[in-house]
Design a protein around this motif. Sequence first.
Motif, short mmCIF file in Angstrom:
data_model
loop_
_atom_site.label_atom_id
_atom_site.label_comp_id
_atom_site.label_asym_id
_atom_site.label_seq_id
_atom_site.Cartn_x
_atom_site.Cartn_y
_atom_site.Cartn_z
N VAL A 65 14.79 -6.79 -28.17
CA VAL A 65 16.03 -5.95 -27.93
C VAL A 65 15.45 -4.41 -28.67
O VAL A 65 15.29 -4.48 -29.89
N ASN A 66 15.45 -3.54 -27.98
CA ASN A 66 15.02 -2.17 -28.51
C ASN A 66 13.52 -2.31 -29.00
O ASN A 66 13.39 -1.60 -30.01
N LYS A 67 12.75 -3.03 -28.43
CA LYS A 67 11.34 -3.30 -28.82
C LYS A 67 11.34 -4.00 -30.41
O LYS A 67 9.97 -4.19 -30.66
N ILE A 68 12.16 -4.65 -30.85
CA ILE A 68 12.22 -5.36 -31.96
C ILE A 68 12.33 -7.02 -31.51
O ILE A 68 13.29 -7.28 -30.60
N PRO A 69 11.35 -7.87 -32.15
CA PRO A 69 11.48 -9.17 -31.37
C PRO A 69 12.89 -9.67 -31.94
O PRO A 69 13.25 -9.53 -32.98
N PHE A 70 13.64 -10.40 -31.37
CA PHE A 70 14.93 -11.10 -31.28
C PHE A 70 15.06 -12.32 -31.40
O PHE A 70 15.78 -12.88 -32.07
N CYS A 71 14.19 -12.91 -30.55
CA CYS A 71 14.12 -14.46 -30.68
C CYS A 71 13.01 -15.14 -29.98
O CYS A 71 12.40 -14.39 -29.16
N THR A 97 15.63 -22.50 -29.01
CA THR A 97 15.46 -20.80 -29.27
C THR A 97 15.82 -20.59 -30.83
O THR A 97 16.68 -21.31 -31.35
N LYS A 98 14.88 -19.96 -31.10
CA LYS A 98 15.00 -19.19 -32.69
C LYS A 98 15.23 -17.88 -32.81
O LYS A 98 14.54 -17.14 -32.59
N PHE A 99 16.49 -17.78 -33.13
CA PHE A 99 16.92 -16.18 -33.29
C PHE A 99 16.71 -16.04 -34.62
O PHE A 99 17.08 -16.41 -35.89
N ARG A 100 16.44 -14.49 -34.98
CA ARG A 100 16.47 -13.99 -36.26
C ARG A 100 17.91 -14.07 -36.82
O ARG A 100 19.02 -13.38 -36.19
#
Length: 150
Positions: free
Chosen positions: A42-48, A132-135
């Motif tokens: 999301v916006n170039k940041i790893p989210f999951c 799925t592993k979410f931050r």
Amino acid sequence: MGLSPDARLLDSYEISAGRELSRKLNIKSSDKVVVLEIVRFVNKIPFCHTTSFLNSDRFPDIQNHIEGNFSLYELLKKHYDVEATRTSSSFEVSMPENSYMDILWISPKIPLLVVKSIAKDRNGEVVEYCITKFRGDICSIAVDFNGEGR
């Protein structure tokens, strides 16, 4: 929401289903399973990070259809005429292993929200089992039991 999503396939490979995956996917333990390792941004940041398990016989060469920012369920519909719907999910929290800290750009102090889900087709056959592993520092999960979308 004004956010920019993206996805990257990290790896794809085949394994034997074994006892646990055969139960989850409702296949024989000797059947082959394709594993897709996907990172979503999301916006170039790893989210999951998602590990998807699918029956190889039902979805041959699926990894060859993946390109760019993709939706797995749209890919299943387009190339295999399968409409997948998530039917169950379980939630738990865990601390990250080193590999997930690197993939998701997090410290060992950031917990992960781990969601294990089953998706089925219109006939009730299992299509996918995924983990799925979410931050834990930037995610929020909402479950809409009434379909009201609030």
